[in-house]
Design an enzyme around this catalytic site. Structure first.
Site, PDB file in Angstrom:
ATOM      1  N   ASP A   1      48.378  99.074  11.372  1.00  0.00           N
ATOM      2  CA  ASP A   1      47.130  98.450  10.529  1.00  0.00           C
ATOM      3  C   ASP A   1      46.443  99.548   9.830  1.00  0.00           C
ATOM      4  O   ASP A   1      46.581 100.695  10.385  1.00  0.00           O
ATOM      5  CB  ASP A   1      46.327  97.829  11.703  1.00  0.00           C
ATOM      6  N   SER A   2      45.523  99.129   8.941  1.00  0.00           N
ATOM      7  CA  SER A   2      44.525  99.989   8.375  1.00  0.00           C
ATOM      8  C   SER A   2      43.564 100.463   9.386  1.00  0.00           C
ATOM      9  O   SER A   2      43.039 102.015   9.096  1.00  0.00           O
ATOM     10  CB  SER A   2      44.067  99.572   7.211  1.00  0.00           C
TER      11      SER A   2
ATOM     12  N   TYR B   1      41.640  99.250   3.255  1.00  0.00           N
ATOM     13  CA  TYR B   1      42.774  98.959   2.011  1.00  0.00           C
ATOM     14  C   TYR B   1      42.016  97.981   1.139  1.00  0.00           C
ATOM     15  O   TYR B   1      42.510  98.208  -0.085  1.00  0.00           O
ATOM     16  CB  TYR B   1      43.756  98.286   2.913  1.00  0.00           C
ATOM     17  N   GLY B   2      41.187  97.440   1.323  1.00  0.00           N
ATOM     18  CA  GLY B   2      40.601  96.201   0.328  1.00  0.00           C
ATOM     19  C   GLY B   2      40.016  96.854  -0.980  1.00  0.00           C
ATOM     20  O   GLY B   2      40.101  96.235  -2.074  1.00  0.00           O
TER      21      GLY B   2
ATOM     22  N   CYS C   1      48.413  93.648   9.176  1.00  0.00           N
ATOM     23  CA  CYS C   1      47.513  93.532   8.371  1.00  0.00           C
ATOM     24  C   CYS C   1      47.784  92.918   6.915  1.00  0.00           C
ATOM     25  O   CYS C   1      48.861  93.107   6.469  1.00  0.00           O
ATOM     26  CB  CYS C   1      47.216  95.231   7.848  1.00  0.00           C
ATOM     27  N   ASN C   2      47.019  91.942   6.742  1.00  0.00           N
ATOM     28  CA  ASN C   2      47.108  91.101   5.480  1.00  0.00           C
ATOM     29  C   ASN C   2      47.408  91.719   4.112  1.00  0.00           C
ATOM     30  O   ASN C   2      48.217  91.649   3.298  1.00  0.00           O
ATOM     31  CB  ASN C   2      46.105  89.968   5.266  1.00  0.00           C
ATOM     32  N   THR C   3      46.457  92.789   4.277  1.00  0.00           N
ATOM     33  CA  THR C   3      46.306  93.447   2.889  1.00  0.00           C
ATOM     34  C   THR C   3      47.771  94.257   2.801  1.00  0.00           C
ATOM     35  O   THR C   3      48.245  94.351   1.637  1.00  0.00           O
ATOM     36  CB  THR C   3      45.051  94.372   2.772  1.00  0.00           C
TER      37      THR C   3
ATOM     38  N   CYS D   1      42.222  88.431   7.992  1.00  0.00           N
ATOM     39  CA  CYS D   1      42.096  89.995   8.127  1.00  0.00           C
ATOM     40  C   CYS D   1      42.177  89.941   9.612  1.00  0.00           C
ATOM     41  O   CYS D   1      41.441  89.470  10.404  1.00  0.00           O
ATOM     42  CB  CYS D   1      40.946  90.680   7.684  1.00  0.00           C
ATOM     43  N   THR D   2      43.022  90.944  10.237  1.00  0.00           N
ATOM     44  CA  THR D   2      43.034  90.849  11.526  1.00  0.00           C
ATOM     45  C   THR D   2      41.862  91.483  12.346  1.00  0.00           C
ATOM     46  O   THR D   2      41.646  91.328  13.341  1.00  0.00           O
ATOM     47  CB  THR D   2      44.466  91.757  11.826  1.00  0.00           C
ATOM     48  N   HIS D   3      41.139  92.167  11.540  1.00  0.00           N
ATOM     49  CA  HIS D   3      39.513  92.748  11.949  1.00  0.00           C
ATOM     50  C   HIS D   3      38.841  91.510  12.594  1.00  0.00           C
ATOM     51  O   HIS D   3      37.999  91.807  13.500  1.00  0.00           O
ATOM     52  CB  HIS D   3      38.949  93.674  10.890  1.00  0.00           C
TER      53      HIS D   3
END
Length: 267
Positions: A15-16, A47-48, A79-81, A194-196
């Protein structure tokens, strides 16, 4: 027959930042015999705000090193991004590796909604990605889907899970655009893309102007990982794994303590 733990390759979760811990938590439940390596690209977080091509090159470059160093059985890109941008590139670059991706849960949202009003709460990068638009076109053409790109929520979630106080007004400002009223119908599902964000789910519920289903994809991602990494009869959990790697090489004290809380040592 028992399989010795050290014969089992680990699963790498990427993940980021620390949002992927929501996915790690679910994967461990379904894959108790596997060791895990958690990799946080905190040097690149968030990352956004990245331009697409430099970020794509960064992610593929990181994996060249990570796969060679750790030789995992499979990789969960939590991480979706990262996955909506670089998932195809990763599979092309490393065709022998199994990649389990994270994409906005638009299909299940479209299947569950009663009002037809669905919002996707994501990072700006995920919102503008063609991958996300294609998911809507494929699975949600009968829904009114609002894409909400938050510049700040991933950072807020990181701060929140480290124990910092986040003002309600700041969170509400980010989630308010998700709530739509149209012809006596209201948004009834918000996809957490977003996994956050699931770390803030209880705050979201408390602040929401009306109840909605906050769709967390972590369990579905873990189920897909389990399908791709079959259970080996009699396998034992290996020693020497279950550690975290931070690309900055210098996570702060609260982050190290958080990792310990998730049963991870620091590499």
């Amino acid at each position: 027959m028992t399989t010795a733990g050290h014969d089992l390759k680990p699963v790498l979760v990427f993940d980021s930042g620390i949002g992927g811990l929501t996915v790690l938590r679910e994967a461990r439940v379904l894959m108790p015999e596997r060791g895990f390596i958690y990799v946080a690209d905190d040097a690149g977080f968030p990352y956004g705000g990245w331009e697409e091509q430099p970020l794509r090159e960064r992610i593929v470059g990181l994996f060249g090193d990570l796969l060679e160093r750790y030789g995992p059985e499979a990789v969960i890109v939590a991480c979706n991004t990262a996955f909506t941008l670089a998932g195809t590139d990763l599979r092309h670059a490393f065709p022998d590796m199994r990649f389990i991706g994270t994409v906005p849960a638009i299909k299940p949202a479209a299947e569950r909604t009663r009002s037809g009003l669905v919002s996707v709460l994501a990072t700006p990068g995920t919102v503008k990605r063609a991958y996300t638009r294609d998911l809507i076109q494929s699975f949600a053409t009968k829904c009114d889907v609002r894409l909400v790109g938050s510049e700040n929520l991933a950072r807020m979630a990181e701060a929140y899970i480290r124990g910092e106080t986040i003002p309600d007004e700041a969170v509400l400002a980010e989630i308010s655009p998700c709530f739509v009223e149209k012809e006596e119908e209201k948004t009834d599902i918000v996809v957490l893309a977003c996994t956050h964000y699931p770390f803030l789910a209880n705050v979201f519920r408390r602040l929401a102007p009306w109840p909605v289903d906050w769709l967390d994809p972590a369990e579905a991602i873990a189920r897909q990982a389990r399908r791709l990494v079959p259970l080996i009869e009699g396998a034992e959990h290996p020693e020497g794994f279950d550690f975290a790697v931070f690309t900055s090489g210098k996570p702060d004290f609260s982050t190290r303590r958080l990792m310990q809380g998730f049963g991870l040592t620091m590499s």
